[in-house]
Design a protein around this motif. Structure first.
Motif, PDB file in Angstrom:
ATOM      1  N   HIS A  33       0.287   3.984  -2.888  1.00 31.56           N
ATOM      2  CA  HIS A  33      -0.107   5.347  -2.532  1.00 31.56           C
ATOM      3  C   HIS A  33       0.841   6.366  -3.159  1.00 31.56           C
ATOM      4  O   HIS A  33       0.402   7.343  -3.776  1.00 31.56           O
ATOM      5  CB  HIS A  33      -0.152   5.487  -1.009  1.00 31.56           C
ATOM      6  CG  HIS A  33      -0.710   6.768  -0.544  1.00 31.56           C
ATOM      7  ND1 HIS A  33       0.014   7.656   0.192  1.00 31.56           N
ATOM      8  CD2 HIS A  33      -1.941   7.337  -0.718  1.00 31.56           C
ATOM      9  CE1 HIS A  33      -0.729   8.719   0.458  1.00 31.56           C
ATOM     10  NE2 HIS A  33      -1.926   8.539  -0.086  1.00 31.56           N
ATOM     11  N   PHE A  59       0.796   4.771   7.415  1.00 35.82           N
ATOM     12  CA  PHE A  59      -0.140   3.667   7.206  1.00 35.82           C
ATOM     13  C   PHE A  59      -0.177   2.732   8.421  1.00 35.82           C
ATOM     14  O   PHE A  59      -1.256   2.403   8.932  1.00 35.82           O
ATOM     15  CB  PHE A  59       0.254   2.901   5.944  1.00 35.82           C
ATOM     16  CG  PHE A  59      -0.640   1.751   5.610  1.00 35.82           C
ATOM     17  CD1 PHE A  59      -1.945   1.958   5.215  1.00 35.82           C
ATOM     18  CD2 PHE A  59      -0.164   0.458   5.684  1.00 35.82           C
ATOM     19  CE1 PHE A  59      -2.767   0.893   4.901  1.00 35.82           C
ATOM     20  CE2 PHE A  59      -0.978  -0.614   5.367  1.00 35.82           C
ATOM     21  CZ  PHE A  59      -2.290  -0.398   4.978  1.00 35.82           C
ATOM     22  N   ILE A 100       0.813  -1.216   0.000  1.00 32.52           N
ATOM     23  CA  ILE A 100       0.000   0.000   0.000  1.00 32.52           C
ATOM     24  C   ILE A 100       0.855   1.278   0.000  1.00 32.52           C
ATOM     25  O   ILE A 100       0.531   2.214  -0.729  1.00 32.52           O
ATOM     26  CB  ILE A 100      -0.992  -0.014   1.180  1.00 32.52           C
ATOM     27  CG1 ILE A 100      -1.983  -1.160   1.030  1.00 32.52           C
ATOM     28  CG2 ILE A 100      -1.714   1.317   1.317  1.00 32.52           C
ATOM     29  CD1 ILE A 100      -2.860  -1.068  -0.186  1.00 32.52           C
ATOM     30  N   ARG A 103      -7.910   9.634  -1.191  1.00 30.52           N
ATOM     31  CA  ARG A 103      -7.628   9.933   0.218  1.00 30.52           C
ATOM     32  C   ARG A 103      -8.682   9.287   1.119  1.00 30.52           C
ATOM     33  O   ARG A 103      -8.352   8.707   2.152  1.00 30.52           O
ATOM     34  CB  ARG A 103      -7.601  11.441   0.417  1.00 30.52           C
ATOM     35  CG  ARG A 103      -7.079  11.877   1.735  1.00 30.52           C
ATOM     36  CD  ARG A 103      -6.991  13.374   1.833  1.00 30.52           C
ATOM     37  NE  ARG A 103      -7.395  13.997   0.581  1.00 30.52           N
ATOM     38  CZ  ARG A 103      -7.935  15.180   0.477  1.00 30.52           C
ATOM     39  NH1 ARG A 103      -8.119  15.905   1.533  1.00 30.52           N
ATOM     40  NH2 ARG A 103      -8.285  15.666  -0.689  1.00 30.52           N
ATOM     41  N   TYR A 117      -8.136   5.535   1.100  1.00 34.93           N
ATOM     42  CA  TYR A 117      -6.948   5.234   1.912  1.00 34.93           C
ATOM     43  C   TYR A 117      -7.307   5.250   3.400  1.00 34.93           C
ATOM     44  O   TYR A 117      -6.934   4.355   4.151  1.00 34.93           O
ATOM     45  CB  TYR A 117      -5.859   6.258   1.605  1.00 34.93           C
ATOM     46  CG  TYR A 117      -4.518   5.991   2.224  1.00 34.93           C
ATOM     47  CD1 TYR A 117      -3.679   5.015   1.706  1.00 34.93           C
ATOM     48  CD2 TYR A 117      -4.068   6.722   3.307  1.00 34.93           C
ATOM     49  CE1 TYR A 117      -2.435   4.779   2.253  1.00 34.93           C
ATOM     50  CE2 TYR A 117      -2.828   6.496   3.860  1.00 34.93           C
ATOM     51  CZ  TYR A 117      -2.012   5.526   3.330  1.00 34.93           C
ATOM     52  OH  TYR A 117      -0.786   5.295   3.873  1.00 34.93           O
TER      53      TYR A 117
END
Length: 126
Positions: free
Chosen positions: A17, A99, A13, A35, A38
């Motif tokens: 991203h 994250f 990820i 966003r 995410y």
């Protein structure tokens, strides 16, 4: 539930991203939808991580960060304008940290709520 957590955390990820945001930067796009996705992905994976032991979370975070680091070196150019004041590699590491810290915060918050609920139920039974 643990298997789904493993599968979702093996996906790099942080690389995806950074790659997506870099492509948006090149095309002058808007990242509002990404966003939000995410954020909800971090929330969902954080909830799934409640039953996973902490050493496994840190281990998979390091593995996924290394995979993201390698993929970023292969597919994302080190554009000095986009990654200011850092370079691409630091950008991927910062993204991975955000994250996984987000996952840990969600995990901690949900566990605290569950613990508080159990405590209140025990008080009500007394």
């Amino acid at each position: 539930m643990k298997v789904l957590w493993w599968i979702l955390n093996i996906i790099p990820i942080p690389f995806l991203h950074c790659y997506y945001l870099y492509e948006l930067h090149l095309n002058r796009g808007n990242d509002e939808l990404f966003r939000d996705a995410y954020f909800f992905f971090v929330l969902f994976v954080g909830i799934l991580s409640m039953k996973v032991k902490l050493p496994w979370i840190f281990g998979i975070a390091i593995l996924s960060t290394l995979i993201s680091f390698i993929l970023a070196a292969l597919f994302v150019p080190n554009d000095a304008d986009w990654f200011k004041p850092f370079d691409r590699n630091i950008g991927v590491v910062i993204d991975a940290a955000i994250f996984y810290i987000g996952q840990l915060m969600v995990r901690t918050f949900i566990k605290a709520i569950i613990g508080l609920t159990k405590f209140i139920r025990r008080l009500a039974d007394v």
